[in-house]
Design a protein around this motif. Structure first.
Motif, PDB file in Angstrom:
ATOM      1  N   ALA A 114       0.822  -1.199   0.000  1.00  0.00           N
ATOM      2  CA  ALA A 114       0.000   0.000   0.000  1.00  0.00           C
ATOM      3  C   ALA A 114       0.856   1.249   0.000  1.00  0.00           C
ATOM      4  O   ALA A 114       1.979   1.274   0.459  1.00  0.00           O
ATOM      5  CB  ALA A 114      -0.888   0.007   1.233  1.00  0.00           C
TER       6      ALA A 114
ATOM      7  N   ASP B 101      -6.789   4.509  -1.203  1.00  0.00           N
ATOM      8  CA  ASP B 101      -8.155   4.264  -0.764  1.00  0.00           C
ATOM      9  C   ASP B 101      -8.221   3.813   0.687  1.00  0.00           C
ATOM     10  O   ASP B 101      -7.214   3.821   1.396  1.00  0.00           O
ATOM     11  CB  ASP B 101      -8.804   3.232  -1.678  1.00  0.00           C
TER      12      ASP B 101
ATOM     13  N   GLY C 266     -10.022   0.733   1.364  1.00  0.00           N
ATOM     14  CA  GLY C 266     -10.650  -0.569   1.223  1.00  0.00           C
ATOM     15  C   GLY C 266     -10.128  -1.643   2.150  1.00  0.00           C
ATOM     16  O   GLY C 266     -10.810  -2.646   2.377  1.00  0.00           O
TER      17      GLY C 266
ATOM     18  N   ASN D  96     -11.252  -9.248  -1.274  1.00  0.00           N
ATOM     19  CA  ASN D  96     -10.842  -7.854  -1.125  1.00  0.00           C
ATOM     20  C   ASN D  96      -9.344  -7.777  -1.400  1.00  0.00           C
ATOM     21  O   ASN D  96      -8.551  -8.364  -0.670  1.00  0.00           O
ATOM     22  CB  ASN D  96     -11.155  -7.367   0.289  1.00  0.00           C
TER      23      ASN D  96
ATOM     24  N   SER E 174      -7.756  -4.784  -1.824  1.00  0.00           N
ATOM     25  CA  SER E 174      -7.226  -3.498  -1.398  1.00  0.00           C
ATOM     26  C   SER E 174      -6.239  -3.692  -0.262  1.00  0.00           C
ATOM     27  O   SER E 174      -6.374  -4.604   0.553  1.00  0.00           O
ATOM     28  CB  SER E 174      -8.361  -2.570  -0.947  1.00  0.00           C
TER      29      SER E 174
ATOM     30  N   ASN F  27      -4.917  -0.537   1.244  1.00  0.00           N
ATOM     31  CA  ASN F  27      -4.778   0.796   1.834  1.00  0.00           C
ATOM     32  C   ASN F  27      -5.783   0.995   2.971  1.00  0.00           C
ATOM     33  O   ASN F  27      -6.942   0.585   2.872  1.00  0.00           O
ATOM     34  CB  ASN F  27      -4.983   1.875   0.775  1.00  0.00           C
TER      35      ASN F  27
ATOM     36  N   CYS G 131     -11.445  -3.855  -5.461  1.00  0.00           N
ATOM     37  CA  CYS G 131     -10.080  -3.417  -5.799  1.00  0.00           C
ATOM     38  C   CYS G 131      -9.655  -2.244  -4.923  1.00  0.00           C
ATOM     39  O   CYS G 131      -8.606  -2.297  -4.287  1.00  0.00           O
ATOM     40  CB  CYS G 131     -10.027  -3.030  -7.278  1.00  0.00           C
ATOM     41  N   VAL G 132     -10.470  -1.209  -4.907  1.00  0.00           N
ATOM     42  CA  VAL G 132     -10.201  -0.027  -4.085  1.00  0.00           C
ATOM     43  C   VAL G 132     -11.521   0.675  -3.829  1.00  0.00           C
ATOM     44  O   VAL G 132     -12.507   0.457  -4.533  1.00  0.00           O
ATOM     45  CB  VAL G 132      -9.238   0.980  -4.777  1.00  0.00           C
TER      46      VAL G 132
END
Length: 554
Positions: A17, A274, A276, A300, A302, A304, A487-488
């Motif tokens: 991230a 993001d 997420g 998921n 993501s 961040n 994704c985000v």
């Protein structure tokens, strides 16, 4: 190996991230002690006052700060948004420090969406000014009127030149600029524009998930170094500082735990991506019950944690109106084929864009869904591209002028699908249902009804276009377990057209900016990429370039 199941590029998007404030110092959890009970009256977007993430940690004591460094611009987050902003600021005569919390920034994505870059115009594929007006109207409509038309219009007018700016640097660094073939011709989900990709650079390796964005970020990092800027890794911004109403800098920790003050003469820019990967923020800000989804059908990806969103909130910034939009995309490609839930029932019009299909899927029991087709796919899919197509309805990495390839489908992705148990094949529908775990009688009845609609030439049940209705009649039959991914998140802090973060009254907060997924305004209810596919990367480059230019004028 027969059948098809084109694994999305987004399946490979695994990276680290990017990293992610009241009179005095406003802090971030993990860098300073947590405050007490949750504060009430959060200003952002009329959000409910739940969740500890809204509470700023205690300020870092002055005697803990071991050094001070100063630049015109301090950028928090060293991904594509951060490096684009940094290079633009340097080129406009400003000094820059970029704070990246990881050893390597998150490098994710493939297509750079924009309007009328030189490569597209030279190919005779640009759009007129009238089409640009219509693009904005469609964008606003698809965003349920919860977007900022002025920000969208600025993107439309400047994104082509911004991607040209990046393309020149990418090509000089060893990449090749190309036009992607993927484009939707559907009247409802029409892609006005084409995307630009940057293959064949020093880091480009499809198998490992290293695409053009990896090369672009690396090249821009070198530009930062060559231009006299600082790009600091393993440096986590944890508190922003204010003097009165103005944000004046950030305090960050180094890898050894030391606190350093980074003062900004012009402004601090949040490019932290993001939120997420922050379960508490997802629960508070979004409308889905993520715990209800079957993990085989939803993942998921993501990474961040919303650090920039939180710092902006504590500084008095306001979120765009909620619930916050998400980028939910397929991990496996269904094209236009029949979709059924775990009861074997058809549940949607399959003639839709990828985001629509994923949201429909997540509304089914446990988010379960299968795509069903037969042995005619080699002829049916390429024929469908003339009337629809687009992202997740075509082949990744297919360049303009390169034909769609059945061999690519067969060779490139099937091992992953079959080893994961997502793609099954059978000579009868009964056997297919058994392998997929779908009620056989229900699936047979659904396929029979679907074939009747195909024969009649009209989809009386869901309104799918006749040219995309194809009978499921020739064995072997296939069932692909659909996977969706978060994704985000793509909703964020309210900003104006200069990327300055706004407070709850709509007034800009002096010295504080946001670019990329930390900023709101472009998406209303989900990641709507239909008017301009690839806009996620395109927005980062465009508003990063524009912000660097703007900061030089103040």
């Amino acid at each position: 190996m027969e059948g098809f199941a084109n694994v999305s590029r987004r399946n490979f998007l695994r990276a680290v991230a990017a990293s992610g404030i009241a009179a005095g110092t406003l802090g971030l959890a993990g860098c300073a002690p947590q405050a007490g009970p949750t504060q009430s009256g959060a200003p952002a977007g009329k959000l409910a006052d739940t969740g500890s993430w809204r509470t700023a940690p205690e300020p870092i004591a002055e005697d803990q700060i071991t050094a001070t460094k100063t630049a015109d611009v301090v950028i928090i987050g060293g991904g594509i948004a951060g490096v684009s902003t940094a290079v633009s600021a340097l080129e406009n005569g400003l000094s820059v420090i970029v704070l990246e919390k990881n050893e390597t920034p998150r490098m994710t994505g493939l297509d750079f969406g924009c309007v009328n870059p030189s490569l597209v115009k030279e190919a005779g594929l640009g759009i007129t000014e009238e089409q640009q007006y219509q693009l904005v109207r469609d964008w606003v409509h698809m965003g349920a009127n919860r977007v900022r038309p002025d920000i969208i219009w600025k993107f439309v007018r400047h994104s082509g030149e911004a991607v040209d700016w990046i393309a020149k640097k990418a090509v000089a660094g060893g990449c090749r600029a190309t036009i992607a073939a993927m484009r939707s011709n559907s009247d409802t989900y029409y892609n006005y524009t084409y995307t630009i990709e940057f293959p064949d650079g020093p880091l480009y390796d499809i198998a490992s998930g290293s695409f053009g964005v990896n090369d672009v970020i690396t090249i821009l990092r070198q530009h930062i170094s060559d231009g006299g800027g600082s790009y600091l890794t393993n440096t986590t911004a944890c508190q922003l500082e204010k003097e009165g109403d103005r944000v004046t800098g950030a305090i960050a920790t180094t890898a050894d735990g030391a606190y350093i003050r980074y003062s900004a003469n012009k402004g601090v820019v949040l490019c932290t991506g993001d939120f997420g990967a922050n379960p508490e923020m997802l629960q508070d800000l979004c409308c889905f019950d993520f715990d209800s989804f079957d993990p085989e059908g939803y993942i998921n990806v993501s990474v961040n944690d919303g650090s920039g969103h939180r710092m902006g909130l504590w500084a008095g910034g306001a979120f765009q109106a909620g619930p916050q939009p998400l980028m939910i995309l397929p991990q496996s490609y269904p094209y236009f084929y029949l979709r059924v839930n775990d009861r074997g029932e058809r549940y949607c019009n399959e003639d839709c864009d990828s985001v629509n299909m994923c949201v429909n899927q997540l509304q089914q029991h446990e988010g379960k869904s299968w795509s069903i087709w037969d042995n005619k796919w080699r002829e049916e899919i390429p024929a469908s591209l003339e009337v629809s197509g687009g992202m997740s309805w075509d082949q990744d990495f297919r360049e303009m002028g390169t034909p769609w390839s059945a061999e690519t489908e067969e060779v490139g992705t099937h091992d992953w699908e079959e080893e994961a148990g997502l793609l099954v094949k059978a000579d009868t529908l009964e056997e297919l249902a058994e392998k997929a775990g779908i009620p056989a009688e229900s699936l047979k009845a659904t396929v029979e009804r679907y074939n009747e609609l195909v024969a009649g030439g009209t989809d009386l049940d869901f309104g799918k276009r006749p040219e995309l209705m194809t009978a499921i009649s020739e064995p072997p039959f296939y069932a692909l377990r659909m996977q969706t991914s978060l994704c985000v998140s793509v909703g964020g802090l309210n900003v104006n057209i200069d990327s300055q973060i706004l407070d709850e009254t709509g007034a800009p907060i002096p010295g504080l900016y946001a670019v990329g997924n930390t900023a709101g305004g472009l998406f209303g209810v989900d990641y709507n990429e239909a008017p301009t596919p690839g806009v996620s990367l395109g927005r980062c480059v465009t508003f990063g370039k524009l912000l660097g230019e703007h900061l030089a004028t103040i």
